[in-house]
Motif scaffolding. Structure first.
Motif, mmCIF file in Angstrom:
data_model
loop_
_atom_site.group_PDB
_atom_site.id
_atom_site.type_symbol
_atom_site.label_atom_id
_atom_site.label_comp_id
_atom_site.label_asym_id
_atom_site.label_seq_id
_atom_site.Cartn_x
_atom_site.Cartn_y
_atom_site.Cartn_z
ATOM 1 N N CYS A 40 -4.684 4.853 1.666
ATOM 2 C CA CYS A 40 -4.772 3.793 2.670
ATOM 3 C C CYS A 40 -4.335 2.456 2.070
ATOM 4 C CB CYS A 40 -6.221 3.711 3.157
ATOM 5 S SG CYS A 40 -6.572 2.374 4.310
ATOM 6 N N GLU A 63 -9.969 8.653 3.136
ATOM 7 C CA GLU A 63 -9.294 9.484 4.140
ATOM 8 C C GLU A 63 -9.281 10.913 3.600
ATOM 9 O OE1 GLU A 63 -5.472 7.820 4.991
ATOM 10 O OE2 GLU A 63 -6.275 5.863 5.532
ATOM 11 N N GLU A 145 -8.677 10.224 9.925
ATOM 12 C CA GLU A 145 -9.446 8.968 9.882
ATOM 13 C C GLU A 145 -8.589 7.753 10.202
ATOM 14 O OE1 GLU A 145 -11.180 5.289 8.279
ATOM 15 O OE2 GLU A 145 -9.384 6.303 7.517
ATOM 16 N N PHE A 146 -7.414 7.645 9.605
ATOM 17 C CA PHE A 146 -6.627 6.438 9.871
ATOM 18 C C PHE A 146 -6.127 6.411 11.307
ATOM 19 C CE2 PHE A 146 -2.521 8.611 9.220
ATOM 20 C CZ PHE A 146 -1.627 7.823 9.930
ATOM 21 N N ILE A 173 -1.556 1.750 10.722
ATOM 22 C CA ILE A 173 -2.543 1.469 11.767
ATOM 23 C C ILE A 173 -1.843 1.087 13.071
ATOM 24 C CG2 ILE A 173 -4.494 0.026 12.464
ATOM 25 C CD1 ILE A 173 -5.098 2.066 10.247
ATOM 26 N N LYS A 329 2.293 7.545 5.304
ATOM 27 C CA LYS A 329 1.062 8.105 4.766
ATOM 28 C C LYS A 329 1.377 8.988 3.577
ATOM 29 C CE LYS A 329 -2.174 7.183 5.841
ATOM 30 N NZ LYS A 329 -3.062 6.141 5.286
#
Length: 335
Positions: A40, A63, A145-146, A173, A329
């Motif tokens: 992240c 994450e 999660e993100f 995000i 990511k």
């Protein structure tokens, strides 16, 4: 074996391989063998020394996906099940927790930030912080999660189908926010300073339009956008986001940054603006992301741009932190 491997940020700019005792079983908790770890922006900030409230040394990583080593008391999770980790450890008793908003618990502790996280072989967390990841791969489960942060922001906005929405910031995000706003039926425009980030984000979201910052030739809604999401984490961008908002519209601040919001009150009032912050995510946001992953609505292969093994983690993290332009990511795989 009582000792496990870890990756430790010893101090800003210094990562090292380390060891720690394996966590012991305890009531109300489940031990998890970590399978995949998403990297992240917070992890990069920790490595750079930019996190204002973090104490070193720190095992990062929030994450996370893994395999349950214990069964849950309610029978939802069996030993060997793949799970997604909700990294927000909450008190359960404060006002926010009592009204169903543990995502903004007054004493929240985030794995890998306020305490050691999942860049290791095993963790032990409250069983309520684990969700079955049935039908997903360990890699994809580590991206839940993100994406849940964007899904939560969209849920907060109460966006409607047909809404013209602007997402400022085309990083991870922003992409997650745009994706779930699109799935809610909104018409998506993304704005960023980087054409390559815009091109990459628009390739993931059907019908999305990308606009460079300060592009005077861009064709934008005459009356402004009905909903504006700021996902920049840039205080200047946050302070001027209202200028793109239609009268009667909603401004959602998804990104967070240390600084003061300074919004012109006449502009705020004449629009009868609804402005809200969006923090972390709830269980239903995690579940929504997994539902859409199983349905094939999430471009998981495009999101996962970089990966490496856990044993390569120190080397790869040290490289990724200095070359993030092409990363959406990055994921480390354990075992």
């Amino acid at each position: 074996m009582t000792v496990m491997k870890t990756i430790v940020c010893v101090k800003p700019g210094t990562l090292a391989s380390g060891t720690a005792p394996r966590p012991q079983a305890k009531p109300g908790h489940i031990r998890v063998a970590i399978r995949s770890i998403g990297i992240c922006g917070t992890d990069y900030h920790i490595m750079e020394g930019l996190h204002p409230f973090l104490q070193y040394p720190r095992v990062m990583g929030h994450e996370l996906s893994g395999t349950a080593l214990d069964a849950s008391s309610n029978g939802d999770i069996a030993v060997g099940d793949l799970v997604v980790v909700n990294p927000y450890i909450t008190c359960g008793t404060c006002h926010a927790c009592r009204i169903g908003k543990p995502n903004c618990c007054t004493s929240i502790s985030v794995l890998g930030v306020h305490g050691d996280g999942g860049m290791c072989d095993q963790i032990c967390v409250p069983e309520t912080n684990l969700y079955p990841a049935t039908g997903l791969t360990a890699r994809d489960a580590a991206m839940v999660e993100f994406l849940a942060i964007g899904a939560h922001a969209v849920s907060r906005s109460r966006i409607q189908a047909g809404t013209q929405a602007l997402i400022v910031g085309a990083g991870p995000i922003g992409i997650g926010t745009a994706l779930f706003a699109s799935l809610a039926g909104a018409e998506i425009t993304l704005r960023d300073t980087s054409q390559s980030r815009l091109d990459r984000a628009c390739a993931m979201i059907k019908g999305a339009k990308g606009v460079l910052v300060n592009d005077a030739s861009a064709r934008l809604p005459v009356d402004g956008f009905e909903t504006v999401f700021d996902a920049t984490g840039n205080i200047h961008a946050m302070n001027i986001a209202i200028n793109d908002l239609a009268h009667g519209g909603t401004l959602v601040l998804v990104g967070v940054v240390k600084g003061e919001l300074c919004i012109d009150d006449p502009e705020f009032h004449k629009r009868e603006t609804t402005m809200m912050g969006s923090r972390n995510a709830l269980k239903e946001d995690f579940e929504k992301v997994m539902f859409h992953m199983r349905a094939g609505d999430v471009p998981v292969d495009l999101l996962n741009t970089h990966e490496a093994s856990f044993d390569q983690g120190v080397e790869q993290l040290s490289a990724w932190v200095h070359n993030r332009e092409d990363i959406v990511k990055a994921i480390l795989h354990v075992g």
